[in-house]
Design a protein around this motif. Structure first.
Motif, mmCIF file in Angstrom:
data_model
loop_
_atom_site.group_PDB
_atom_site.id
_atom_site.type_symbol
_atom_site.label_atom_id
_atom_site.label_comp_id
_atom_site.label_asym_id
_atom_site.label_seq_id
_atom_site.Cartn_x
_atom_site.Cartn_y
_atom_site.Cartn_z
ATOM 1 N N MET A 36 0.990 -1.296 -0.051
ATOM 2 C CA MET A 36 0.044 0.051 -0.058
ATOM 3 C C MET A 36 0.773 1.272 -0.019
ATOM 4 N N ARG A 60 -4.511 -4.135 9.449
ATOM 5 C CA ARG A 60 -5.013 -2.486 9.723
ATOM 6 C C ARG A 60 -3.916 -1.592 9.706
ATOM 7 N N GLU A 72 -6.789 8.112 11.489
ATOM 8 C CA GLU A 72 -7.387 7.268 10.405
ATOM 9 C C GLU A 72 -6.755 6.024 10.383
ATOM 10 N N PHE A 74 -6.616 2.363 7.990
ATOM 11 C CA PHE A 74 -6.655 2.219 6.592
ATOM 12 C C PHE A 74 -6.499 0.309 6.415
ATOM 13 N N ASP A 75 -6.972 0.063 5.274
ATOM 14 C CA ASP A 75 -6.946 -1.453 4.963
ATOM 15 C C ASP A 75 -5.437 -1.766 4.022
ATOM 16 N N THR A 78 -6.327 -2.875 0.353
ATOM 17 C CA THR A 78 -7.025 -2.362 -0.792
ATOM 18 C C THR A 78 -6.627 -0.857 -0.798
ATOM 19 N N GLY A 79 -5.936 -0.374 0.498
ATOM 20 C CA GLY A 79 -5.552 1.037 0.338
ATOM 21 C C GLY A 79 -6.750 1.856 0.933
ATOM 22 N N ARG A 80 -7.820 1.184 1.041
ATOM 23 C CA ARG A 80 -8.956 2.096 1.370
ATOM 24 C C ARG A 80 -8.959 2.646 2.623
ATOM 25 N N ARG A 81 -9.246 3.786 3.068
ATOM 26 C CA ARG A 81 -9.585 4.661 4.296
ATOM 27 C C ARG A 81 -10.729 4.020 5.032
ATOM 28 N N LEU A 82 -10.784 3.377 6.181
ATOM 29 C CA LEU A 82 -12.012 2.600 6.656
ATOM 30 C C LEU A 82 -12.564 3.790 7.727
ATOM 31 N N SER A 83 -11.843 4.475 8.296
ATOM 32 C CA SER A 83 -12.485 5.483 9.288
ATOM 33 C C SER A 83 -11.586 6.856 9.599
#
Length: 131
Positions: A36, A60, A72, A74-75, A78-83
């Motif tokens: 990532m 995480r 913040e 992230f996963d 996937t590189g997706r921000r989760l919160s």
């Protein structure tokens, strides 16, 4: 292992490595392959830079940002921000440092004034202490 351009190592465990370069935050696997990347946010001179903490299982990544006032999650797969949550410690206290993930997958932080250690739910920003 050599990591070209690495300026700071933020996390190192059996599931990966988190480093910053001049322009990126990289999450690498144990062989050095990039899992990532995030753009590195520039901070003002003489201010605290963002810090990054990889969970022990590598699933995480927590980023402590904005002088410790925002967390913040992230996963790394996937590189997706989760919160993204605001961090508010009790009273006038503020974040001193993120201590990282415990062996029980709980994230720990320490208050600057009180020096108290808190558990932090990075998804909600909820803090609690075990007395």
């Amino acid at each position: 292992m050599s990591i070209p351009g690495a300026q700071r190592v933020h996390a190192l465990n059996g599931s990966g490595i988190v480093v910053t370069t001049a322009s990126q935050v990289l999450v690498l696997d144990h062989r050095g392959k990039t899992r990532m990347s995030l753009p590195l946010r520039k901070t003002r001179k003489n201010t605290r830079e963002d810090t990054y903490h990889l969970r022990l299982d590598g699933k995480r990544l927590v980023a402590i940002r904005d002088f410790g006032s925002r967390v913040e999650t992230f996963d790394p797969e996937t590189g997706r921000r989760l919160s993204s949550v605001a961090l508010k410690l009790p009273g006038d206290d503020f974040l001193d440092v993120g201590l990282g993930w415990s062996k029980r997958d709980l994230f720990l932080v320490r208050g600057a004034l009180s020096e108290r250690v808190y558990y932090l739910d990075p998804a909600t920003g909820e803090l609690w202490r075990r007395d």
